[in-house]
Design a protein around this motif. Structure first.
Motif, mmCIF file in Angstrom:
data_model
loop_
_atom_site.group_PDB
_atom_site.id
_atom_site.type_symbol
_atom_site.label_atom_id
_atom_site.label_comp_id
_atom_site.label_asym_id
_atom_site.label_seq_id
_atom_site.Cartn_x
_atom_site.Cartn_y
_atom_site.Cartn_z
ATOM 1 N N ASP A 1 -11.789 -38.304 18.661
ATOM 2 C CA ASP A 1 -11.883 -37.068 19.453
ATOM 3 C C ASP A 1 -12.835 -37.239 20.640
ATOM 4 N N ARG A 2 -14.032 -37.737 20.385
ATOM 5 C CA ARG A 2 -15.051 -37.786 21.432
ATOM 6 C C ARG A 2 -14.761 -38.856 22.485
ATOM 7 N N PHE A 3 -14.104 -39.949 22.101
ATOM 8 C CA PHE A 3 -13.783 -41.002 23.069
ATOM 9 C C PHE A 3 -12.331 -40.958 23.524
ATOM 10 N N ASP B 1 -33.337 -45.734 27.774
ATOM 11 C CA ASP B 1 -32.370 -44.635 27.698
ATOM 12 C C ASP B 1 -31.860 -44.280 29.088
ATOM 13 N N ALA B 2 -32.751 -44.206 30.052
ATOM 14 C CA ALA B 2 -32.357 -43.829 31.418
ATOM 15 C C ALA B 2 -31.445 -44.873 32.041
ATOM 16 N N GLU B 3 -31.786 -46.166 31.858
ATOM 17 C CA GLU B 3 -30.950 -47.226 32.420
ATOM 18 C C GLU B 3 -29.573 -47.224 31.783
ATOM 19 N N ALA B 4 -29.526 -47.121 30.451
ATOM 20 C CA ALA B 4 -28.233 -47.122 29.761
ATOM 21 C C ALA B 4 -27.390 -45.935 30.201
ATOM 22 N N ARG B 5 -28.004 -44.792 30.378
ATOM 23 C CA ARG B 5 -27.251 -43.614 30.821
ATOM 24 C C ARG B 5 -26.701 -43.810 32.236
ATOM 25 N N ALA C 1 -20.920 -40.513 23.809
ATOM 26 C CA ALA C 1 -19.776 -39.813 24.401
ATOM 27 C C ALA C 1 -20.224 -38.861 25.496
ATOM 28 N N ASP C 2 -21.330 -38.149 25.270
ATOM 29 C CA ASP C 2 -21.824 -37.204 26.275
ATOM 30 C C ASP C 2 -22.320 -37.917 27.529
#
Length: 458
Positions: free
Chosen positions: A136-138, A40-44, A100-101
């Motif tokens: 909307d989100r993208f 998760d951290a790497e992808a973020r 998206a976030d």
């Protein structure tokens, strides 16, 4: 119909197990992602590195179907109670928000692609809500392509209306064959009139572009019935046609045991079937594109091919130039400047990660400069059937001779007529387009360890 058979010198090449090169490195090279939140951290971190001037794309995988086709190689399952799909949909909406976030600044979405399985396994209301949430989100860009792969045999009027309302611009219909006997042998019966009605209704709903997927190598197929199915398909004037060879891998897809191996053509038969489809499409005015696609001359894919802008990604050939691909749904693959990620394939594992607020990445691969270089050469071969290897090397900051060992390997294929090599420029003749992956594989530094995981070249 041409009587040209598979050239004897090409037979061994056609029977090799090779990737389709929708990416390089290919997905079999991906590594298990770190646990304890590391994935998760790497992808973020990769997501946060997007740039404000970069457009993005997103691919959504819906792993459900209303029927199980016995030839299918997709990651999917049949559902009997929509409550299961509704729960998946609700988790999918949460995942859209997670990605998206986490994205950094970007220039909006140029392409949204819905595949599976069958996106029309979703209810019309849920599909419309999903497209609207993503738009909307993208931040869907004006003129963006919104594409959906649909099962025409299970396509309802209500879902078609939802496609129109959602702004779907391109629909891909899984036709495969119109031969009733072959359809019965693979558990996918859908009469011509049903597909014709879906094609007409989609266009009237505002879906301006239609693709057809056709297949060869299915049980009971012959050059004659492949040609007949292709001729029937082109009477409906789809904008694009993809012609795929059936990959018989029952050790990977257990339901394929329902396909009788004795009813499958050998290599020569498969070649003749593919030739039958090719000749019918070219005679009908379609332009051959790369390995297995065809398009009407004015279609954006044909224009991109003519202008040298054709690309490869996990959906096949595309004119999408976006450098970022966001993966949504189980098994979906994403691409960022730093490398590739793939979501957990098991729907329950994927769902638990999303509901815990983590990006559901299960596999990943960081790419280096040499990977990017080899990927660029392979992509040009797969898209243009020619590449100036030295020019690509220079563009990537390498010496002209950086890939000379691969060029030498390609030169050994000249005697069999698969390509010509002049200096460091490689050209694949049009008649050898179906075995182009053999030439591309010369530049695949990771192939030896992964070859057994791929289907035959033809």
């Amino acid at each position: 119909m041409s009587s040209r058979a598979l050239p004897a010198a090409w037979r061994a090449h056609a029977e090799r197990n090779l990737p389709r090169y929708t990416s390089y490195p290919t997905a079999v090279a991906f590594e298990t992602a770190a646990g304890d939140g590391g994935a998760d951290a790497e992808a973020r971190a990769w997501l946060a590195a997007t740039r404000a001037d970069q457009a993005i794309s997103a691919y959504v995988h819906v792993p459900f179907c209303r029927r199980l086709c016995w030839y299918c190689g997709c990651h999917t399952s049949v559902f009997h109670d929509y409550d299961r799909v509704r729960a998946f949909f609700q988790t999918l909406m949460l995942e859209v928000d997670l990605w998206a976030d986490a994205l950094g600044p970007h220039a909006g979405a140029a392409h949204l692609h819905f595949g599976g399985g069958s996106p029309n396994a979703l209810s019309p209301e849920d599909f419309l809500a999903l497209v609207r949430r993503m738009a909307d989100r993208f931040r869907l860009r004006p003129g963006a392509e919104v594409a959906a792969e649909l099962d025409p045999g299970m396509l309802t009027e209500a879902f078609i209306d939802a496609c129109g309302e959602a702004g779907v611009t391109r629909a891909s219909l899984g036709v495969q064959t119109f031969d009733r006997d072959v359809q019965t042998r693979v558990n996918r019966v859908q009469p011509f009139d049903m597909v014709a009605a879906a094609n007409d209704r989609l266009r009237r709903a505002g879906v301006s572009a239609i693709n057809f997927d056709l297949m060869y190598g299915l049980p009971g197929q012959t050059p004659e019935n492949v040609a007949a199915s292709t001729a029937a398909a082109v009477t409906l004037r789809p904008d694009r046609v993809a012609v795929f060879g059936y990959a018989h891998v029952p050790w990977m897809k257990k339901h394929q045991v329902m396909v009788r191996e004795a009813e499958l053509a050998d290599g020569d038969g498969r070649w003749a079937q593919a030739e039958a489809a090719d000749e019918t499409l070219l005679a009908a005015g379609y332009v051959r594109i790369g390995l297995d696609h065809y398009a009407l001359p004015g279609d954006p894919l044909a224009v991109a091919a003519a202008e040298g802008r054709l690309r490869r990604n996990f959906q096949g050939y595309t004119d999408d130039p976006a450098p970022v691909l966001v993966p949504i749904g189980p098994s979906s693959i994403g691409r960022f400047a730093e490398g590739f990620v793939q979501n957990a394939a098991a729907t329950d594992v994927w769902g638990r990660e999303v509901e815990a607020g983590r990006l559901p990445v299960a596999r990943r691969l960081a790419v280096g400069a040499e990977d990017e270089l080899r990927a660029a050469v392979i992509e040009r071969l797969m898209c243009d059937l020619t590449v100036d290897v030295a020019g690509v090397c220079r563009a990537h900051g390498f010496a002209d001779a950086a890939l000379d060992s691969a060029v030498v390997a390609a030169s050994r294929l000249q005697a069999d007529g698969l390509c010509t090599v002049s200096g460091r420029t490689i050209r694949i003749p049009a008649e050898a387009h179906r075995v182009m992956r053999v030439v591309a594989a010369c530049f695949d530094a990771r192939l030896p360890a992964a070859a057994s995981r791929h289907a035959r070249a033809v």
